[in-house]
Design a protein around this motif. Structure first.
Motif, short mmCIF file in Angstrom:
data_model
loop_
_atom_site.label_atom_id
_atom_site.label_comp_id
_atom_site.label_asym_id
_atom_site.label_seq_id
_atom_site.Cartn_x
_atom_site.Cartn_y
_atom_site.Cartn_z
N VAL A 257 34.68 -21.65 -11.98
CA VAL A 257 34.65 -22.20 -13.33
C VAL A 257 36.03 -21.96 -13.93
O VAL A 257 36.48 -20.81 -14.04
CB VAL A 257 33.57 -21.53 -14.20
CG1 VAL A 257 33.62 -22.06 -15.63
CG2 VAL A 257 32.19 -21.77 -13.60
N CYS A 258 36.71 -23.05 -14.28
CA CYS A 258 38.11 -22.96 -14.70
C CYS A 258 38.29 -23.45 -16.14
O CYS A 258 37.43 -24.12 -16.69
CB CYS A 258 38.99 -23.80 -13.78
SG CYS A 258 38.87 -23.36 -12.03
N ALA A 259 39.43 -23.11 -16.72
CA ALA A 259 39.78 -23.59 -18.06
C ALA A 259 41.22 -24.08 -18.06
O ALA A 259 42.07 -23.58 -17.31
CB ALA A 259 39.60 -22.48 -19.09
N ASP A 260 41.46 -25.08 -18.91
CA ASP A 260 42.79 -25.65 -19.11
C ASP A 260 43.05 -25.64 -20.61
O ASP A 260 42.44 -26.40 -21.36
CB ASP A 260 42.83 -27.07 -18.55
CG ASP A 260 44.15 -27.78 -18.78
OD1 ASP A 260 45.09 -27.16 -19.31
OD2 ASP A 260 44.25 -28.98 -18.44
N VAL B 109 36.17 -27.52 -7.74
CA VAL B 109 35.77 -26.46 -8.68
C VAL B 109 34.36 -26.76 -9.19
O VAL B 109 33.89 -27.91 -9.14
CB VAL B 109 36.76 -26.37 -9.87
CG1 VAL B 109 38.15 -26.01 -9.38
CG2 VAL B 109 36.79 -27.66 -10.68
N ALA B 110 33.69 -25.73 -9.70
CA ALA B 110 32.34 -25.93 -10.22
C ALA B 110 32.37 -26.64 -11.57
O ALA B 110 31.53 -27.50 -11.86
CB ALA B 110 31.63 -24.59 -10.35
N HIS B 111 33.37 -26.30 -12.40
CA HIS B 111 33.41 -26.84 -13.76
C HIS B 111 34.79 -26.55 -14.35
O HIS B 111 35.42 -25.55 -14.02
CB HIS B 111 32.34 -26.16 -14.62
CG HIS B 111 32.06 -26.88 -15.91
ND1 HIS B 111 31.05 -27.82 -16.04
CD2 HIS B 111 32.66 -26.82 -17.12
CE1 HIS B 111 31.03 -28.28 -17.28
NE2 HIS B 111 32.00 -27.69 -17.96
N VAL B 112 35.24 -27.44 -15.23
CA VAL B 112 36.48 -27.21 -15.98
C VAL B 112 36.19 -27.32 -17.47
O VAL B 112 35.58 -28.31 -17.92
CB VAL B 112 37.59 -28.21 -15.61
CG1 VAL B 112 38.87 -27.89 -16.40
CG2 VAL B 112 37.89 -28.19 -14.13
N CYS B 113 36.60 -26.31 -18.23
CA CYS B 113 36.55 -26.36 -19.68
C CYS B 113 37.96 -26.67 -20.17
O CYS B 113 38.86 -25.83 -20.04
CB CYS B 113 36.08 -25.03 -20.26
SG CYS B 113 34.42 -24.53 -19.74
N ALA B 114 38.16 -27.88 -20.70
CA ALA B 114 39.48 -28.31 -21.16
C ALA B 114 39.51 -28.23 -22.69
O ALA B 114 38.57 -28.68 -23.36
CB ALA B 114 39.76 -29.73 -20.69
N HIS C 243 37.20 -39.34 -12.43
CA HIS C 243 36.51 -38.36 -11.60
C HIS C 243 35.11 -38.10 -12.13
O HIS C 243 34.88 -38.11 -13.34
CB HIS C 243 37.30 -37.05 -11.58
CG HIS C 243 37.08 -36.21 -10.37
ND1 HIS C 243 35.94 -35.46 -10.18
CD2 HIS C 243 37.85 -36.00 -9.27
CE1 HIS C 243 36.02 -34.83 -9.04
NE2 HIS C 243 37.17 -35.13 -8.46
N ASP C 244 34.16 -37.88 -11.23
CA ASP C 244 32.79 -37.59 -11.64
C ASP C 244 32.48 -36.09 -11.61
O ASP C 244 31.33 -35.67 -11.68
CB ASP C 244 31.78 -38.34 -10.77
CG ASP C 244 31.90 -37.98 -9.28
OD1 ASP C 244 32.73 -37.12 -8.94
OD2 ASP C 244 31.14 -38.57 -8.48
N GLY C 245 33.53 -35.26 -11.53
CA GLY C 245 33.33 -33.82 -11.53
C GLY C 245 32.87 -33.32 -12.89
O GLY C 245 32.96 -34.01 -13.90
N ALA C 246 32.36 -32.09 -12.90
CA ALA C 246 31.81 -31.51 -14.13
C ALA C 246 32.92 -30.91 -14.99
O ALA C 246 33.68 -30.05 -14.54
CB ALA C 246 30.78 -30.44 -13.77
N PHE C 247 33.00 -31.37 -16.24
CA PHE C 247 33.98 -30.80 -17.16
C PHE C 247 33.50 -31.00 -18.60
O PHE C 247 32.68 -31.87 -18.89
CB PHE C 247 35.35 -31.46 -16.99
CG PHE C 247 35.43 -32.89 -17.49
CD1 PHE C 247 35.82 -33.18 -18.79
CD2 PHE C 247 35.09 -33.95 -16.65
CE1 PHE C 247 35.88 -34.49 -19.24
CE2 PHE C 247 35.15 -35.26 -17.10
CZ PHE C 247 35.54 -35.53 -18.40
N ASP C 248 34.00 -30.17 -19.48
CA ASP C 248 33.82 -30.33 -20.92
C ASP C 248 35.19 -30.42 -21.55
O ASP C 248 36.13 -29.75 -21.11
CB ASP C 248 33.08 -29.12 -21.52
CG ASP C 248 31.64 -29.02 -21.06
OD1 ASP C 248 30.97 -30.07 -21.01
OD2 ASP C 248 31.19 -27.90 -20.74
#
Length: 219
Positions: A52-55, A72-77, A96-101
């Motif tokens: 779980v990553c953040a930008d 990655v499992a998820h990105v919090c931008a 991209h269809d990856g999981a992010f907020d």
């Protein structure tokens, strides 16, 4: 592991800031070639899979898009400029269809949830327009991450940042020094069509506390 050229080709789809970028927010897009290289440097240090990553200060979403390509499992931008955030949200959804907020917020005052992320990757403002804003971003990243923090900073601040890392129980490692391109966006201070500034891509390693001792987590 995704190859650098393949990642760079994908990231070329990310559009630059529309219109005139914000002078005070130091809005310079991270070039696709630069983004793909620093992500490869991270992959040489550790696996990003299922993290779980953040930008912080995601801007056009270049680094977020790069992370999403690494399973990655998820990105919090996080982005302060609402207009930019809406454009970035649309870009990422189309790419991209990856999981992010994507959270519209001011990093300086943001109250993060109690659960922390595994890794932070960011290209924060250098502090050219707002003094010490780069330090604010870093301290928030240190607080919010239970893992490594990777960040881009002016090489001239290296000594200060190494001291800051030690004070906050982080290891400090310059993974590479780059010439960061700054296209002519603000004629107010840009006299050349393309200028360069020396920057460091830095790994601030996480130091795990265990049974009253400091244990350096090597990834």
């Amino acid at each position: 592991m995704i190859k650098k050229k393949q990642l760079e080709s994908f990231l070329q789809q990310v559009p630059d800031f529309e219109g005139k970028p914000n002078w005070n927010l130091e809005q310079h897009m991270t070039p696709p070639s630069f983004a793909s290289e620093i992500i490869q440097l991270i992959l040489n240090e550790e696996s990003l899979e299922n993290l779980v990553c953040a930008d912080f200060g995601c801007g056009t979403g270049m680094l977020t898009a790069g992370l999403l390509c690494c399973n990655v499992a998820h990105v919090c931008a996080y982005e302060f400029d609402e207009k930019v955030a809406q454009e970035t949200l649309q870009t990422l959804q189309e790419m991209h269809d990856g999981a992010f907020d994507l959270i519209i917020t001011n990093i300086k005052h943001h109250k993060f949830p109690s659960h922390k992320v595994d890794l932070v990757l960011m290209n924060p403002p250098f502090g050219t327009k707002e003094a010490n804003i780069d330090t604010v971003f870093l301290l928030q990243a240190f607080e919010h991450s239970n893992g490594n923090v990777y960040s881009i900073h002016k090489s001239s601040t290296r000594q200060y940042l190494e001291k800051l890392a030690i004070e906050n129980k982080r290891t400090f490692k310059v993974l590479k020094e780059f010439e960061f391109p700054l296209p002519k966006k603000f004629s107010k201070y840009h006299k050349k069509d393309l200028a360069f500034t020396q920057v460091d891509f830095i790994k601030f390693g996480y130091v795990k506390q265990q049974e009253g001792k400091q244990e350096i987590q090597l990834n």
